[in-house]
Write a protein that holds these residues in place. Structure first.
Motif, short mmCIF file in Angstrom:
data_model
loop_
_atom_site.label_atom_id
_atom_site.label_comp_id
_atom_site.label_asym_id
_atom_site.label_seq_id
_atom_site.Cartn_x
_atom_site.Cartn_y
_atom_site.Cartn_z
N SER A 161 0.85 -1.20 0.00
CA SER A 161 0.00 0.00 0.00
C SER A 161 0.88 1.24 0.00
CB SER A 161 -0.92 0.01 1.23
OG SER A 161 -1.58 1.25 1.34
N ARG A 162 0.87 2.00 -1.10
CA ARG A 162 1.66 3.22 -1.17
C ARG A 162 1.17 4.26 -0.15
NH1 ARG A 162 4.57 3.69 -6.00
NH2 ARG A 162 5.31 1.59 -6.51
N ASP A 163 -0.13 4.24 0.15
CA ASP A 163 -0.66 5.18 1.13
C ASP A 163 -0.09 4.88 2.52
OD1 ASP A 163 -2.19 6.57 -0.72
OD2 ASP A 163 -3.92 5.24 -0.46
N ALA A 164 -0.02 3.60 2.87
CA ALA A 164 0.56 3.22 4.16
C ALA A 164 2.03 3.61 4.22
CB ALA A 164 0.39 1.72 4.40
N ARG A 176 3.36 6.14 2.72
CA ARG A 176 3.41 7.60 2.88
C ARG A 176 3.22 7.98 4.35
NH1 ARG A 176 -0.68 11.16 2.63
NH2 ARG A 176 -2.07 9.61 1.70
N ILE A 177 2.30 7.31 5.03
CA ILE A 177 2.08 7.59 6.45
C ILE A 177 3.30 7.22 7.28
CG2 ILE A 177 0.75 6.84 8.47
CD1 ILE A 177 -0.70 8.85 6.77
N ALA A 206 -1.10 -2.94 6.17
CA ALA A 206 -1.11 -2.27 4.87
C ALA A 206 -2.14 -2.90 3.94
CB ALA A 206 0.28 -2.33 4.25
N VAL A 235 -5.43 -1.46 4.73
CA VAL A 235 -5.52 -0.10 4.19
C VAL A 235 -5.82 -0.15 2.69
CG1 VAL A 235 -4.22 2.01 3.72
CG2 VAL A 235 -4.04 0.90 5.95
N ALA A 236 -5.10 -1.02 1.97
CA ALA A 236 -5.29 -1.13 0.53
C ALA A 236 -6.69 -1.60 0.19
CB ALA A 236 -4.26 -2.09 -0.05
N LEU A 259 -6.69 5.31 6.85
CA LEU A 259 -5.27 5.57 6.70
C LEU A 259 -4.68 6.21 7.96
CD1 LEU A 259 -2.90 5.44 4.72
CD2 LEU A 259 -3.56 7.70 3.87
N ASP A 260 -5.45 7.03 8.64
CA ASP A 260 -4.96 7.70 9.85
C ASP A 260 -4.68 6.72 10.98
OD1 ASP A 260 -5.21 10.06 8.50
OD2 ASP A 260 -7.13 10.60 9.39
#
Length: 413
Positions: free
Chosen positions: A253-256, A258-259, A350, A353-354, A360-361
């Motif tokens: 997960s790229r969003d995870a 980033r966090i 992750a 999240v994906a 995401l928070d």
């Protein structure tokens, strides 16, 4: 037809490659070997064309004929060169010519490996005869038996209390610990103890940071002069853990990622600095370390088994907590998983999240909990494998890495 031409070209390349190396070893005048670049190239083409034209039967006849020629060549030159390397290489070249007709990539790869082996004759002979001790040979045989004989026979299923233990996984930990110890031993012999151990520790961390910490602890206990390089190697294995976490998060997960970018960056920076400090301090131990870095045991089987047993106990305890308390939240699940492996807790978080099942928070805390429980396992391994001195030198580094990760999450939040 183009496929056949590519295969024949590969066979030609195989013969030229191996033959070029043998030509350099051929010698001159009466002492010259019976086969050089032309003979090897023709042997490879004979193997390829015989399989292409007449199939397996003609290929077998061709191999038999080349074997007879190799035997005749050996009989003629055995007084000046009693070795069989050229003759065996000639037969292998013909065999690779046939392989090239079906698997050209495989044949080319093997040819490169064979050429490297032939060209490295002098350093290989020197390493085996002059540098490698009988103890190290026995250790290599033990590692080979543990990997190639025992590991395939160990059951690959969950057994024991709470079905928490997979015997193959546990034995794999034993093999990894032995292999990391052997890698560290080789690196320290080649690069010296001050640089070799940190290099081996960082590389070993991508396989298992916990096993690396245990292996380096055993080395520090056995050879006190190598304690500081061993601590540096152990901390750098945790740097590898941070890098590995970033990779698996990027893949999941790229969003995870980033966090977790700030926590991982700070943790990695602290790990690199702490490892560098002990690497710099190891300069003061260089003379004593060099004196103790000669031939000896590459690893300790007793330590490897002890580390695997300890990790097995951690797995049983984790499974018991999960069964008794349940896993009402992702945080508890990630924390329990982290006792054995920080990456598994990160991957599961992750993935949620994906899939959109976790905000995401809320992703950072479970991952950091997994990293925290994994740090507890590392501290326990450091104490049991390396003793109080090793553990007290390593513990501040591991705790600072953890503090940096949590601090990064707080500032990022």
């Amino acid at each position: 037809m183009p496929e056949e031409l590519i295969a024949l070209a590969t066979a030609l390349g195989v013969g030229l490659l191996i033959g070029a190396e043998r030509e350099r070893r051929k010698g001159e005048d009466a002492a010259r070997a019976p086969a050089g670049i032309r003979t090897f190239t023709l042997a490879a083409l004979c193997g390829a064309l015989s399989l292409y034209i007449g199939g397996e039967v003609l290929f077998a006849v061709t191999l038999a004929a080349i074997t007879a020629l190799a035997v005749a060549g050996y009989a003629r030159s055995r007084d000046s060169d009693p070795g069989l390397t050229t003759e065996v290489a000639l037969l292998l070249t013909a065999l690779l010519g046939g392989v090239a007709m079906q698997e050209p990539v495989l044949a080319a790869g093997v040819a490169v490996a064979v050429t490297i082996l032939l060209a490295a004759r002098t350093p290989i002979h020197r390493f085996v005869r002059s540098l490698l001790s009988e103890t190290e040979v026995n250790d290599a045989l033990l590692l080979g038996a543990a990997t190639l004989v025992v590991l395939p026979l160990v059951p690959d299923r969950f057994i024991g209390p709470f079905d928490a233990i997979n015997p193959r996984t546990i034995w794999l930990i034993v093999v990894l610990t032995m292999a990391i110890g052997a890698a560290g031993h080789i690196a320290r012999r080649v690069l010296g103890p001050r640089l070799g151990l940190p290099f081996a520790g960082f590389a070993g961390g991508f396989i298992s940071s916990s096993a690396t910490i245990g292996s380096m602890g055993a080395l520090a206990r056995r050879t006190p002069a190598l304690a500081r390089p061993a601590v540096s190697a152990a901390v750098l294995s945790s740097l590898a853990t941070v890098v590995h976490l970033a990779v698996v998060l990027a893949a999941t997960s790229r969003d995870a990622l980033r966090i977790m970018a700030a926590p991982l960056a700070l943790a990695g920076l602290v790990a690199a600095l702490y490892g560098a400090i002990f690497l710099w301090r190891a300069n003061h131990d260089a003379a004593a370390a060099a004196a103790q870095a000669q031939a000896g045991h590459a690893f300790s089987l007793k330590t490897a088994v002890g580390i695997a047993a300890l990790l097995g106990s951690v797995l049983i305890a984790s499974a018991a907590l999960t069964q008794w308390l349940g896993a009402p939240g992702i945080t508890l699940a990630a924390g329990v998983a982290g006792f054995a492996d920080a990456q598994s807790g990160a991957i599961s978080t992750a993935s949620l999240v994906a899939a959109g099942r976790l905000a995401l928070d809320h992703a950072a805390v479970p991952i950091l909990i997994a990293l925290s429980t994994n740090t507890l396992t590392k501290l326990l391994l450091a104490w049991t494998s390396g003793g109080a001195r090793y553990a007290t030198q390593l513990a501040p580094g591991l705790l600072l890495i953890l503090i940096a990760a949590w601090s990064g999450a707080m500032f990022a939040g």
